[in-house]
Design an enzyme around this catalytic site. Sequence first.
Site, PDB file in Angstrom:
ATOM      1  N   GLY A 168       0.510 -59.555 -16.806  1.00 38.74           N
ATOM      2  CA  GLY A 168       0.648 -60.850 -17.465  1.00 38.74           C
ATOM      3  C   GLY A 168      -0.316 -61.061 -18.609  1.00 38.74           C
ATOM      4  N   TYR A 200       8.444 -64.351 -17.526  1.00 36.31           N
ATOM      5  CA  TYR A 200       8.980 -65.625 -17.080  1.00 36.31           C
ATOM      6  C   TYR A 200      10.058 -66.102 -18.051  1.00 36.31           C
ATOM      7  CZ  TYR A 200       4.273 -65.324 -15.189  1.00 36.31           C
ATOM      8  OH  TYR A 200       3.132 -64.879 -14.608  1.00 36.31           O
TER       9      TYR A 200
END
Length: 299
Positions: free
Chosen positions: A140, A196
Site C-alpha cells: 500500500g 482499493y
Amino acid sequence: MADSVFHTRSVGAAVEGIKDQYADGKAAKIWEVFVGDKNSRTQNYKNFLVGLLKQKGCRRILDVACGTGIDSVMLLEEGFEVVSVDASDKMLKYALKARWNRRDEPAFYNWVIEEANWLTLDSDIEQLVGNGFDAVICLGNSFAHLLDSFGDQREQKQAIKNFEKCVKPGGLLLIDHRNYDHIINEGSTPSKCIYYNSKHMTDIKTSVLYVSGKPALVTLDYLIDASSIYGKNEEINYDQVTEFRLSYYPHRLEVFKNMLVEAFGERSKFDLYGDFKDLEEIENPAFYIHVVEKARRMV
C-alpha cells in the site's frame, strides 16, 4: 533538507501545511472509510497476494504496515496466522476494534497486534519472530512514508534489513511503492488505487520537492468524500470533502532494487511486478511490487 519544510509526525500522519486531523483521530477515521471496506478490495490484488502466499506454502505472516488492519483481516479470513504491527496508534485502534468485534472467532482471538517502529523492529517484536515468518508484507505504498532524514537512505536500508531479519530462510518479503519515476516526470498521481476501488476519493494533488536538484519528497493532498460519515446531501459540499496531506520518499525503481539486493544478498531471488501483473503485461504501472525469496542457508 526536506524535514525543514514538511514535518512528519509518524507513519501515516498528516503533516504541516494542512490542519492536523490525527490529533483527534479524525484523519484515521476518514482513511478507514477510504480503505476499510473489504468489498472495495480490487480482486486482482487479493488474488495476487493470497495466491502467491498459498503457492509458496506460507502460513505465518508479519504485516509490518497494517494500518487499520484491512490486509491483515483479509489474510485471517483466508486462514493465515497473522502478526500485525504499525507505528500509528491512531490507525491501530481500528485494527484492535476489528479484533474485538470478532473475538469469538479463533483466528481473530489469536490475532497479535503491536505498535512497532521499523527502525527497531527486530527488538520491538523479538519475542514474536522466533525462527522467522513465512512472509513479511509491507504494501500500500507504506514504506515510502519513511523519509530520508540524512540524505543517504541509511534509515530506509536499516528498515529493510530489519524486515530481512524477520523473514525465515526460504520465506518471502513483499514490498511495494508507487511508480515515482513517472510521478516525478509527469507531476501527477492517479486518483484511483489498484488496492482499493474506492468511491470516496475525489482527487489527489501532487507536489514534488527538490533538494540540491534531486527529488527528495512527494506530497499528496488527498481529497476524500466524507459524506458517509457526516451525512449525505444530494450534492457533495465543501464540508463533506476532507483534505489531508501525506508525505512520501520518491523511490527510484533501480535504487530500490539495489537496496533489496544489499539487504537480502545476491543468492536470494528477486521478482518484480507492475500493478500485480507481469511487467510485460503493463507499460506504465502505477505501483511496483517487489517479491524477494530469501536464500536458504547453505549446508
